[in-house]
Scaffold this active site. Structure first.
Site, PDB file in Angstrom:
ATOM      1  N   HIS A  76       1.017  -1.309   0.318  1.00  0.00           N
ATOM      2  CA  HIS A  76       0.111   0.154   0.082  1.00  0.00           C
ATOM      3  C   HIS A  76       1.075   1.245  -0.102  1.00  0.00           C
ATOM      4  O   HIS A  76       1.241   1.780  -1.186  1.00  0.00           O
ATOM      5  CB  HIS A  76      -1.004   0.502   1.519  1.00  0.00           C
ATOM      6  CG  HIS A  76      -1.961   0.496   1.284  1.00  0.00           C
ATOM      7  ND1 HIS A  76      -2.375   1.826   0.590  1.00  0.00           N
ATOM      8  CD2 HIS A  76      -2.802   1.652   2.350  1.00  0.00           C
ATOM      9  CE1 HIS A  76      -3.775   2.543   0.796  1.00  0.00           C
ATOM     10  NE2 HIS A  76      -3.571   2.157   1.692  1.00  0.00           N
ATOM     11  N   HIS A 131      -2.617  -1.796 -11.623  1.00  0.00           N
ATOM     12  CA  HIS A 131      -2.971  -1.053  -9.940  1.00  0.00           C
ATOM     13  C   HIS A 131      -4.275  -1.912 -10.247  1.00  0.00           C
ATOM     14  O   HIS A 131      -5.416  -2.722 -11.297  1.00  0.00           O
ATOM     15  CB  HIS A 131      -3.773   0.769 -10.538  1.00  0.00           C
ATOM     16  CG  HIS A 131      -4.371   1.279  -9.483  1.00  0.00           C
ATOM     17  ND1 HIS A 131      -5.681   1.299  -8.790  1.00  0.00           N
ATOM     18  CD2 HIS A 131      -3.435   2.017  -8.018  1.00  0.00           C
ATOM     19  CE1 HIS A 131      -5.770   1.558  -7.372  1.00  0.00           C
ATOM     20  NE2 HIS A 131      -4.668   2.083  -7.663  1.00  0.00           N
ATOM     21  N   ASP A 153       2.785   5.938  -7.505  1.00  0.00           N
ATOM     22  CA  ASP A 153       4.016   5.287  -7.174  1.00  0.00           C
ATOM     23  C   ASP A 153       5.082   5.793  -8.063  1.00  0.00           C
ATOM     24  O   ASP A 153       6.894   5.790  -7.716  1.00  0.00           O
ATOM     25  CB  ASP A 153       4.299   4.281  -6.590  1.00  0.00           C
ATOM     26  CG  ASP A 153       3.003   4.091  -4.641  1.00  0.00           C
ATOM     27  OD1 ASP A 153       3.370   5.192  -4.061  1.00  0.00           O
ATOM     28  OD2 ASP A 153       1.944   3.066  -4.450  1.00  0.00           O
TER      29      ASP A 153
HETATM   30  N1  ACO Z   1       4.697  -5.961 -13.804  1.00  0.00           N
HETATM   31  C1  ACO Z   1       4.527  -7.138 -14.217  1.00  0.00           C
HETATM   32  N2  ACO Z   1       3.368  -7.589 -14.194  1.00  0.00           N
HETATM   33  C2  ACO Z   1       2.274  -6.600 -13.415  1.00  0.00           C
HETATM   34  C3  ACO Z   1       1.828  -6.667 -12.826  1.00  0.00           C
HETATM   35  C4  ACO Z   1       3.922  -5.608 -13.432  1.00  0.00           C
HETATM   36  N3  ACO Z   1       3.602  -4.041 -11.975  1.00  0.00           N
HETATM   37  N4  ACO Z   1       1.339  -5.557 -12.016  1.00  0.00           N
HETATM   38  C5  ACO Z   1       0.020  -6.727 -12.522  1.00  0.00           C
HETATM   39  N5  ACO Z   1       1.075  -7.899 -13.658  1.00  0.00           N
HETATM   40  C6  ACO Z   1       0.980  -8.911 -14.286  1.00  0.00           C
HETATM   41  C7  ACO Z   1      -0.036 -10.481 -13.596  1.00  0.00           C
HETATM   42  O1  ACO Z   1       1.270 -10.626 -13.480  1.00  0.00           O
HETATM   43  C8  ACO Z   1      -0.550 -10.497 -14.012  1.00  0.00           C
HETATM   44  O2  ACO Z   1      -0.404 -11.758 -15.663  1.00  0.00           O
HETATM   45  P1  ACO Z   1      -0.923 -12.996 -15.265  1.00  0.00           P
HETATM   46  O3  ACO Z   1      -2.545 -12.305 -15.932  1.00  0.00           O
HETATM   47  O4  ACO Z   1      -0.574 -13.090 -17.066  1.00  0.00           O
HETATM   48  O5  ACO Z   1      -0.808 -14.121 -14.841  1.00  0.00           O
HETATM   49  C9  ACO Z   1      -1.251  -9.882 -14.309  1.00  0.00           C
HETATM   50  O6  ACO Z   1      -0.873  -7.928 -15.021  1.00  0.00           O
HETATM   51  C10 ACO Z   1      -2.399  -9.234 -13.347  1.00  0.00           C
HETATM   52  O7  ACO Z   1      -2.112  -8.939 -12.132  1.00  0.00           O
HETATM   53  P2  ACO Z   1      -2.986  -9.466 -10.635  1.00  0.00           P
HETATM   54  O8  ACO Z   1      -1.404  -9.008  -9.600  1.00  0.00           O
HETATM   55  O9  ACO Z   1      -4.158 -10.264 -11.132  1.00  0.00           O
HETATM   56  O10 ACO Z   1      -3.811  -7.440 -10.609  1.00  0.00           O
HETATM   57  P3  ACO Z   1      -3.879  -6.645  -9.417  1.00  0.00           P
HETATM   58  O11 ACO Z   1      -4.813  -6.350  -9.793  1.00  0.00           O
HETATM   59  O12 ACO Z   1      -4.641  -8.067  -8.867  1.00  0.00           O
HETATM   60  O13 ACO Z   1      -2.560  -6.469  -8.829  1.00  0.00           O
HETATM   61  C11 ACO Z   1      -1.133  -4.466  -8.148  1.00  0.00           C
HETATM   62  C12 ACO Z   1      -2.419  -4.741  -8.494  1.00  0.00           C
HETATM   63  C13 ACO Z   1      -0.530  -5.214  -7.237  1.00  0.00           C
HETATM   64  C14 ACO Z   1      -1.189  -3.187  -7.708  1.00  0.00           C
HETATM   65  C15 ACO Z   1      -0.247  -4.869  -8.669  1.00  0.00           C
HETATM   66  O14 ACO Z   1      -0.452  -4.683 -10.834  1.00  0.00           O
HETATM   67  C16 ACO Z   1       1.306  -4.837  -8.486  1.00  0.00           C
HETATM   68  O15 ACO Z   1       1.849  -5.770  -8.201  1.00  0.00           O
HETATM   69  N6  ACO Z   1       2.025  -3.423  -9.383  1.00  0.00           N
HETATM   70  C17 ACO Z   1       3.277  -3.204  -8.696  1.00  0.00           C
HETATM   71  C18 ACO Z   1       3.445  -2.243  -6.957  1.00  0.00           C
HETATM   72  C19 ACO Z   1       2.805  -1.730  -6.950  1.00  0.00           C
HETATM   73  O16 ACO Z   1       3.259  -0.219  -7.709  1.00  0.00           O
HETATM   74  N7  ACO Z   1       2.157  -1.062  -6.507  1.00  0.00           N
HETATM   75  C20 ACO Z   1       1.086   0.378  -6.612  1.00  0.00           C
HETATM   76  C21 ACO Z   1      -0.819   0.094  -6.095  1.00  0.00           C
HETATM   77  S1  ACO Z   1      -0.916   1.747  -6.367  1.00  0.00           S
HETATM   78  C22 ACO Z   1      -1.241   2.320  -4.496  1.00  0.00           C
HETATM   79  O17 ACO Z   1      -1.392   0.952  -3.660  1.00  0.00           O
HETATM   80  C23 ACO Z   1      -1.013   3.459  -3.453  1.00  0.00           C
END
Ligand code: ACO
Length: 422
Positions: free
Chosen positions: A263, A302, A358
């Site tokens: 978060h 996101h 971020d």
């Molecule tokens: N880099 C590479 N691949 C990604 C990323 C990423 N940052 N984010 C999602 N994916 C991919 C996943 O591997 C998945 O691929 P698949 O379908 O082949 O398995 C697909 O995209 C969907 O990902 P999920 O994890 O299901 O998406 P979710 O909505 O649950 O996750 C999250 C969202 C946690 C923000 C994710 O995008 C992530 O981990 N990002 C990096 C961390 C980050 O920047 N967090 C800040 C969020 S903003 C905030 O809180 C203020």
């Protein structure tokens, strides 16, 4: 078109009309069809936990509005204090209302001497500032006995003022302590952001003059982080608040939720990732590694936004202004290259992965001199107004205590066996 759906129970042939309210299906109505059967929705992926009139977010279109006002307009024309007023009251203030609000916030910035001397100074010398902030906010509830009068309008409003006003003071105090610097008292002649910068950086000069570009940039970042509807920490605030805990205890719970790297800690992960990549030449190989499943591109993707996070667009612009004063953060070129390659790569396009808030905020904070441990603290300062707006809204909605059900997957009943028989 009728604002309802009809569900037929194939076991009995009975049909039930379920009204759609604000685009949502009422679980209370739906569950009449399935008595004793619970909706299984861990992480609330498909659950709207409340009605709220505070923030509107359309993740597909990349739209964010506070009380109807587009975030772009607020970031350009407003101030954090005005936005805080908007979130709490629902309307922008008149000149008189704004003058009174600013005065109230400014004159509640001081913390009780015992919060500092007895409490904050009791921490270990290398305490993490976010851990200190979480604990200090909770400790404030013991200093204000009227905090428990949450249905007394005047008492509730007073705690809201106190919390918004004292967060920067606690935040700066936590930082100063963690680096062995003496506490700096608030300077009530300064605006909100400049006062915080003074408490952070003042050394021996009689008065700290923050660079106006940096103070404004920080104020814009505060506006962008002030609210984001039912995120993890706001949900924590509403859940704890639903037990009618006082606002300091509820805010401490929200801040604790914000502490986690999923978060409030993501911008720190971005800086660590950029540092690890090291130079532009290493970017393509890093992207290939991410696509092959070696970690994630931090600051991308996101849960709600499936297009460019509107806050990231504004932050990118703010970063340019900050770097003109501080000099460019050497990690910026790596970030820009990462974004360029990712936005034209099928892997990221097909998964709708764009930079989030971020991706660039950590670069700005780092250029302004904030240590990485302070990043979640910098998030908590403005988010306090959002948390309190939701807390107050929740109390006015006369909501029930938050208490979900579970699907039990443990063992059946069994008899206790004495220890020497196991
Ligand atoms: N880099 C590479 N691949 C990604 C990323 C990423 N940052 N984010 C999602 N994916 C991919 C996943 O591997 C998945 O691929 P698949 O379908 O082949 O398995 C697909 O995209 C969907 O990902 P999920 O994890 O299901 O998406 P979710 O909505 O649950 O996750 C999250 C969202 C946690 C923000 C994710 O995008 C992530 O981990 N990002 C990096 C961390 C980050 O920047 N967090 C800040 C969020 S903003 C905030 O809180 C203020």
């Amino acid at each position: 078109m009728a604002e309802s759906i009809t569900i037929i129970d194939n076991r009995t042939g009975d049909s039930t009309e379920i009204p759609l309210t604000n685009g949502g299906v009422s679980a209370a109505e739906f569950s009449k069809l399935l008595p004793g059967v619970w909706f299984y929705d861990p992480a609330f992926m498909s659950t709207a936990a409340c009605e709220s009139a505070i923030t509107y977010l359309d993740g597909d279109a990349g739209v964010l509005r506070y009380r109807g006002y587009p975030i772009e307009q607020l970031a350009e024309h407003s101030t954090y204090l005005e936005v805080a007023y908007l979130l709490i009251h629902g309307e922008l203030p008149t000149p008189d209302q704004y003058a009174e609000w600013s005065h109230e916030i400014t004159y509640h910035t001081f913390i009780h001497e015992n919060v500092r001397k007895r409490f904050l100074e009791g921490f270990h010398y290398d305490a993490h500032p976010m851990g200190m902030l979480v604990s200090a906010v909770a400790a404030l509830s013991t200093f204000y006995s009227d905090a428990k009068d949450i249905f007394d309008a005047d008492a509730r409003y007073k705690q809201i003022i106190r919390l918004i006003a004292k967060m920067p003071t606690l935040a700066a105090a936590a930082h100063r302590f963690s680096v062995g610097m003496p506490f700096v008292y608030p300077d009530n002649s300064l605006d909100f952001a400049s006062n915080f910068l003074s408490m952070m950086w003042k050394v021996a000069e009689p008065r700290f003059e923050a660079d106006p570009v940096l103070a404004r940039a920080l104020d814009v970042l505060f506006i962008l982080h002030a609210d984001h509807e039912q995120n993890c920490s706001t949900t924590a605030m509403r859940v704890v608040g639903s037990s009618h805990a006082d606002p300091y205890s509820s805010t401490a719970a929200a801040a604790a939720a914000l502490y986690g790297p999923r978060h409030g800690g993501a911008n720190e992960a971005v800086i660590r990732m950029l540092t690890e990549i090291g130079s532009i030449e290493n970017v393509p190989a890093f992207i290939e590694g991410v696509k092959a499943g070696n970690g994630r591109l931090q600051g991308f993707g996101h849960r709600v936004y499936k297009s460019y996070d509107p806050r990231a667009t504004i932050i990118k612009h703010t970063a340019d202004q900050v770097f003109e004063v501080t000099g460019k953060n050497p990690l910026l070129d790596i970030a820009l290259k990462l974004e360029e390659i990712a936005l034209s790569d099928e892997y990221f396009i097909s998964r709708k992965l764009y930079p989030n808030v971020d991706f660039y905020s950590g670069l700005i904070y780092q250029a302004m001199g904030f240590p990485m441990e302070m990043f979640p603290v910098l998030f908590a300062i403005p988010r306090t107004s959002g948390w309190l707006a939701h807390w107050s809204e929740m109390l006015d909605q006369d909501s029930k205590i938050a208490r979900p059900r579970q699907l039990y997957i443990g063992t059946d009943e069994r008899d206790y066996v004495a220890i020497d028989g196991r």
